[in-house]
Design a protein around this motif. Structure first.
Motif, PDB file in Angstrom:
ATOM      1  N   ASP A   1      34.401  23.828  -2.432  1.00  0.00           N
ATOM      2  CA  ASP A   1      35.341  23.190  -2.442  1.00  0.00           C
ATOM      3  C   ASP A   1      36.768  23.725  -1.944  1.00  0.00           C
ATOM      4  O   ASP A   1      37.642  23.337  -1.129  1.00  0.00           O
ATOM      5  CB  ASP A   1      35.758  22.428  -3.964  1.00  0.00           C
ATOM      6  N   GLN A   2      36.896  25.054  -2.542  1.00  0.00           N
ATOM      7  CA  GLN A   2      37.818  26.064  -1.911  1.00  0.00           C
ATOM      8  C   GLN A   2      38.033  26.280  -0.347  1.00  0.00           C
ATOM      9  O   GLN A   2      38.784  26.334   0.158  1.00  0.00           O
ATOM     10  CB  GLN A   2      37.755  27.297  -2.643  1.00  0.00           C
ATOM     11  N   LYS A   3      36.656  26.393   0.079  1.00  0.00           N
ATOM     12  CA  LYS A   3      36.469  26.278   1.513  1.00  0.00           C
ATOM     13  C   LYS A   3      37.019  25.427   2.245  1.00  0.00           C
ATOM     14  O   LYS A   3      37.514  25.470   3.328  1.00  0.00           O
ATOM     15  CB  LYS A   3      34.881  26.933   2.059  1.00  0.00           C
ATOM     16  N   LYS A   4      36.535  24.152   1.671  1.00  0.00           N
ATOM     17  CA  LYS A   4      37.314  22.980   2.106  1.00  0.00           C
ATOM     18  C   LYS A   4      38.721  22.963   2.446  1.00  0.00           C
ATOM     19  O   LYS A   4      39.316  22.537   3.455  1.00  0.00           O
ATOM     20  CB  LYS A   4      36.761  21.691   1.796  1.00  0.00           C
ATOM     21  N   ILE A   5      39.461  23.331   1.323  1.00  0.00           N
ATOM     22  CA  ILE A   5      40.758  23.323   1.308  1.00  0.00           C
ATOM     23  C   ILE A   5      41.339  24.248   2.214  1.00  0.00           C
ATOM     24  O   ILE A   5      42.460  24.103   2.846  1.00  0.00           O
ATOM     25  CB  ILE A   5      41.338  23.703  -0.238  1.00  0.00           C
ATOM     26  N   VAL A   6      40.678  25.416   2.505  1.00  0.00           N
ATOM     27  CA  VAL A   6      41.125  26.557   3.197  1.00  0.00           C
ATOM     28  C   VAL A   6      40.957  25.900   4.685  1.00  0.00           C
ATOM     29  O   VAL A   6      41.948  26.038   5.775  1.00  0.00           O
ATOM     30  CB  VAL A   6      40.289  27.831   3.231  1.00  0.00           C
ATOM     31  N   ALA A   7      39.954  25.139   4.984  1.00  0.00           N
ATOM     32  CA  ALA A   7      39.749  24.605   6.127  1.00  0.00           C
ATOM     33  C   ALA A   7      40.782  23.557   6.682  1.00  0.00           C
ATOM     34  O   ALA A   7      41.206  23.372   8.050  1.00  0.00           O
ATOM     35  CB  ALA A   7      38.310  23.902   6.414  1.00  0.00           C
ATOM     36  N   ASN A   8      41.351  22.776   5.700  1.00  0.00           N
ATOM     37  CA  ASN A   8      42.233  21.820   5.877  1.00  0.00           C
ATOM     38  C   ASN A   8      43.504  22.321   5.533  1.00  0.00           C
ATOM     39  O   ASN A   8      44.758  21.508   5.730  1.00  0.00           O
ATOM     40  CB  ASN A   8      42.199  20.575   4.902  1.00  0.00           C
ATOM     41  N   HIS A   9      43.917  23.556   5.501  1.00  0.00           N
ATOM     42  CA  HIS A   9      45.372  24.048   5.120  1.00  0.00           C
ATOM     43  C   HIS A   9      46.248  24.090   6.528  1.00  0.00           C
ATOM     44  O   HIS A   9      45.614  24.762   7.518  1.00  0.00           O
ATOM     45  CB  HIS A   9      44.960  25.585   4.835  1.00  0.00           C
ATOM     46  N   PRO A  10      47.225  23.712   6.276  1.00  0.00           N
ATOM     47  CA  PRO A  10      48.096  23.637   7.612  1.00  0.00           C
ATOM     48  C   PRO A  10      48.567  25.046   8.149  1.00  0.00           C
ATOM     49  O   PRO A  10      48.569  26.201   7.128  1.00  0.00           O
ATOM     50  CB  PRO A  10      49.336  22.863   7.187  1.00  0.00           C
ATOM     51  N   GLU A  11      48.799  25.440   9.500  1.00  0.00           N
ATOM     52  CA  GLU A  11      49.032  26.777   9.864  1.00  0.00           C
ATOM     53  C   GLU A  11      50.170  27.390   9.478  1.00  0.00           C
ATOM     54  O   GLU A  11      50.342  28.227   9.606  1.00  0.00           O
ATOM     55  CB  GLU A  11      48.610  26.717  11.311  1.00  0.00           C
ATOM     56  N   ASN A  12      51.332  26.369   9.319  1.00  0.00           N
ATOM     57  CA  ASN A  12      52.561  26.889   9.030  1.00  0.00           C
ATOM     58  C   ASN A  12      53.010  27.317   7.702  1.00  0.00           C
ATOM     59  O   ASN A  12      54.164  27.876   7.499  1.00  0.00           O
ATOM     60  CB  ASN A  12      53.624  26.053   9.606  1.00  0.00           C
ATOM     61  N   VAL A  13      52.072  27.049   6.895  1.00  0.00           N
ATOM     62  CA  VAL A  13      52.120  27.336   5.152  1.00  0.00           C
ATOM     63  C   VAL A  13      51.448  28.580   5.128  1.00  0.00           C
ATOM     64  O   VAL A  13      50.429  28.687   5.182  1.00  0.00           O
ATOM     65  CB  VAL A  13      51.573  26.115   4.452  1.00  0.00           C
ATOM     66  N   PRO A  14      52.309  29.713   4.417  1.00  0.00           N
ATOM     67  CA  PRO A  14      51.735  30.849   4.072  1.00  0.00           C
ATOM     68  C   PRO A  14      50.823  30.654   3.007  1.00  0.00           C
ATOM     69  O   PRO A  14      50.747  29.842   2.182  1.00  0.00           O
ATOM     70  CB  PRO A  14      52.783  31.650   3.808  1.00  0.00           C
ATOM     71  N   VAL A  15      49.956  31.638   2.969  1.00  0.00           N
ATOM     72  CA  VAL A  15      49.075  31.872   1.659  1.00  0.00           C
ATOM     73  C   VAL A  15      49.315  33.270   0.958  1.00  0.00           C
ATOM     74  O   VAL A  15      49.531  34.322   1.665  1.00  0.00           O
ATOM     75  CB  VAL A  15      47.443  31.889   2.574  1.00  0.00           C
ATOM     76  N   TYR A  16      49.196  33.132  -0.369  1.00  0.00           N
ATOM     77  CA  TYR A  16      49.622  34.674  -0.724  1.00  0.00           C
ATOM     78  C   TYR A  16      48.236  35.326  -1.367  1.00  0.00           C
ATOM     79  O   TYR A  16      47.566  34.635  -2.026  1.00  0.00           O
ATOM     80  CB  TYR A  16      50.684  34.228  -1.886  1.00  0.00           C
TER      81      TYR A  16
END
Lengths: 389, 309
Positions: A236-251
């Motif tokens: 599930d987490q991998k799916k969320i990463v795959a759909n994550h927009p490129e302009n929003v940062p990850v911490y």
């Protein structure tokens, strides 16, 4: 008893001096008795401190030496002293040692002979001392067995207070022994790697599909350190990463602390801002200003906004958690390697997403990285200071 | 009321030590000096609900000041009483308790929600070195955090140390009359929290009228997962076991849900270091399929236990 001894000593003095001084002076000689140093305990505190190697074998040897003495006395003092050194010798979770400690008391000597004795705590110091021992067992989570009951009954009779305490312990302790939904092996491992595995498995237990993987930083070409990374991520987490927009940062946030019984481990999370909450437009059912009669008006095309995709457990209101990890060094470099491993391991999108290290987190108190590094340095320095012989 | 606590054994011994003076293991030295090396208690009776701990409630020194403060308080109490009377007249009880619906008793969202709570640790009474605090965290949840330390102060009196505790104030009506919480319609306690992997203790105090019942508390363990995820914990009230002054009692009883006086959470798991427990809400719910009154055996044992125990 000591009274008797003292008088005897007085008489000895008196007879010795009789030849020189008067009889009267002999009777006053109790005064000089007082000036003598007080009677030393059979086992002084030092005898346990003087042991060079402190382990189970030497501890049991100490008990054996005491039991070999011809005139065994001062059981209570000995046991009380021995209890104080349980932690030091590393035997505080060892049932056999506790049994040996109980066996220091002779069997059959303190058994009450009638009801009055049994109810009014026959040999109270001895009983209290064993009650303290049982308390120590309880504190250290050692469940006694039936052999302990036999030993206690032989020493204090079936109505002894330690026996009653033993029964209470045997009722309650097994009830709580395996109660925790996240059990930790007993004894708990001391190795930080084993602990990290336990901790990440425990955190990942929220999602049954989660996979806990171990990476070695050596396998990466660009890594500086040589350490391990225990990482937990679910599909599930991998799916969320795959759909994550490129302009929003990850911490990358942390380190947070998780406790496994008496030890703690620092872990880090990969987190992003929470997904927007599902907005439910509240409809006022009592409002009749815009009342529609289904027979006369055209039917409204029903576009429902009530149906939404159910959020996964990882999408919480204070952030979406993308992965969890613990590393051997808890350093920035190792965390960077972690991200590289995640990229290779089914999250190629992470290469395009900006990743930030933060020292603050909305998810509670954070132990800053720099501090961790400093404390580690201190530990290393202190290790270096110790001369190796 | 046939409860004899573990510590009474000690008290009993001290009693004999005081009155008869012949005590087999007493050394000559102690008897000659006439010094008690430990505190003696001559009776079981307790005079103080707080067992001699500093209350911090002595706010006024002089009588005039006390009267002044009392009159100030009177105003507030009359207002409270007025509110109570209005509530009686309005009379709007909950008529239906629906299964699976959580009724929240305490939620942490603003500073005023901390007014219900008292936070204590052993360092407050100079009995240890733990420190703790309850505050509203970044995200608007209650954050119970601090540093647990089980180091024992070297005063020769204290044997164990290391606890931090948060507890609600005693429920009271106007004019500071004691009151009770009535949770009898519910079967489960329901909490939403995020812990740090430690196990905490949930204490439901049911202090009674007489001194022997002042410290009655029903307790159960609260296991936390640890990690960044929130957890919702449901604990049946039937699982709570009866304790007093930190000792599990031999004679267990079902939790009297109709007369709860305080609710508290304790951490004292002997693991030295920082702890944190984030709490969203504390509530209760009813599960109509749950019929258990108490999870512990209620039958009498003939042989094993003697005098009251």
């Amino acid at each position: 008893m000591s009274n008797v001894l003292r008088t005897c000593r007085g008489f000895v003095l008196f007879f010795n001096r009789q030849s020189v001084k008067s009889v009267q002076r002999g009777f006053h000689s109790t005064e000089s008795c007082l000036d003598k140093p007080p009677k030393v305990d059979v086992v002084s505190v030092d005898s346990f401190n003087n042991v060079q190697e402190k382990n189970k074998k030497t501890y049991l040897d100490m008990l054996r030496v005491y039991r070999m003495e011809k005139y065994r006395s001062g059981h209570v003092e000995f046991i009380n002293t021995a209890i104080k050194h349980l932690d030091e010798f590393g035997v505080n979770e060892d049932l056999e040692t506790y049994k040996k400690l109980i066996q220091v008391l002779p069997a059959g000597k303190f058994v009450p002979q009638n009801y009055i004795q049994s109810e009014f705590m026959h040999y109270p110091k001895h009983q209290q001392c064993i009650i303290d021992l049982l308390q120590k067992m309880e504190d250290n989570g050692v469940i006694p067995d039936w052999e302990v009951e036999d030993m206690l009954v032989k020493r204090f009779g079936p109505r002894g207070f330690p026996v009653r305490r033993y029964w209470r312990m045997m009722y309650w302790m097994p009830k709580f022994n395996n109660l925790s939904p996240w059990p930790i092996p007993k004894p708990a491992p001391n190795d930080p790697y084993e602990l990290a595995l336990l901790a990440i498995k425990r955190i990942s237990s929220i999602d049954i599909e989660s996979e806990v993987k171990v990476y070695k930083t050596k396998e990466l070409e660009e890594s500086i350190e040589d350490t391990w990374i225990v990482s937990g991520q679910s599909p599930d987490q991998k799916k969320i990463v795959a759909n994550h927009p490129e302009n929003v940062p990850v911490y990358i946030e942390g380190g947070f602390r998780i406790w496994l019984r008496k030890q703690s481990i620092i872990y880090f999370i990969l987190r992003t801002e929470p997904s927007p909450a599902i907005e439910n437009e509240e409809e006022d059912e009592d409002d009749i200003s815009n009342f529609r009669v289904p027979f006369f008006d055209k039917p409204i095309p029903k576009i429902s906004d009530k149906i939404a995709k159910k959020k996964t457990v990882h999408e919480q209101e204070d952030g979406t958690i993308l992965a969890v990890a613990a590393t051997g060094t808890s350093s920035k470099n190792s965390l960077l390697s972690w991200i590289r491993f995640l990229e290779k391991d089914g999250n190629p999108r992470l290469t395009h997403i900006p990743i930030l290290f933060t020292s603050k987190s909305p998810l509670g108190n954070v132990e800053p990285l720099s501090e961790l590094d400093e404390s580690k340095k201190e530990v290393e320095q202190s290790k270096q200071k110790v001369p190796i012989e | 009321m046939q409860r004899v606590k573990m510590f009474t054994v000690v008290l009993f011994r001290n009693r004999f030590k005081g009155s008869f003076g012949v005590y087999p293991a007493l050394t000559d030295w102690t008897r000659r000096r006439g010094v008690h090396t430990s505190a003696t208690t001559l009776e079981f009776h307790e005079y103080d609900k707080r067992s001699g701990y500093d209350t911090g409630l002595e706010i006024a020194d002089t009588r005039t000041e006390r009267i002044r403060l009392g009159l100030k308080q009177l105003k507030k109490e009359i207002k409270l009483w007025k509110k109570e009377m209005q509530e009686v007249l309005i009379s709007d009880p909950i008529l239906d308790y629906r299964a699976g619906e959580v009724d929240v008793f305490w939620r942490f969202y603003e500073e005023s929600s901390l007014d219900h709570w008292i936070v204590t640790s052993d360092s407050d009474h100079a009995e240890g070195f733990s420190k703790c605090d309850l505050k509203i965290g970044h995200q608007g949840y209650g954050l119970f955090h601090g540093n647990l330390c089980s180091r024992v102060p070297k005063d020769g009196r204290i044997q164990n140390s290391g606890y931090c505790n948060m507890m609600t104030k005693r429920v009271s009506k106007s004019f500071q009359r004691d009151s009770f919480l009535d949770w009898s319609p519910y079967t489960h306690l329901n909490l939403r929290l995020r812990g740090d992997g430690r196990s905490y203790l949930i204490n439901i105090h049911v202090a009674g009228q007489f001194d022997i019942m002042w410290n009655d508390v029903f307790t159960f363990v609260l296991y936390t997962r640890g990690g960044p995820y929130w957890q919702t914990t449901r604990i049946p009230f039937s699982k709570f076991f009866f304790a007093s002054k930190g000792r599990i009692q031999d004679k267990q009883a079902p939790l009297p849900l109709y007369r709860i006086t305080n609710f508290g959470i304790t951490v004292s798991d002997k693991a030295d270091g920082p702890f944190q427990l984030e709490i969203d809400y504390i509530g209760a719910e009813i599960d109509p399929t749950h019929h258990e009154e108490t999870a512990y055996e209620m039958y009498e044992i003939q042989q094993n236990y003697i005098i009251g125990t």
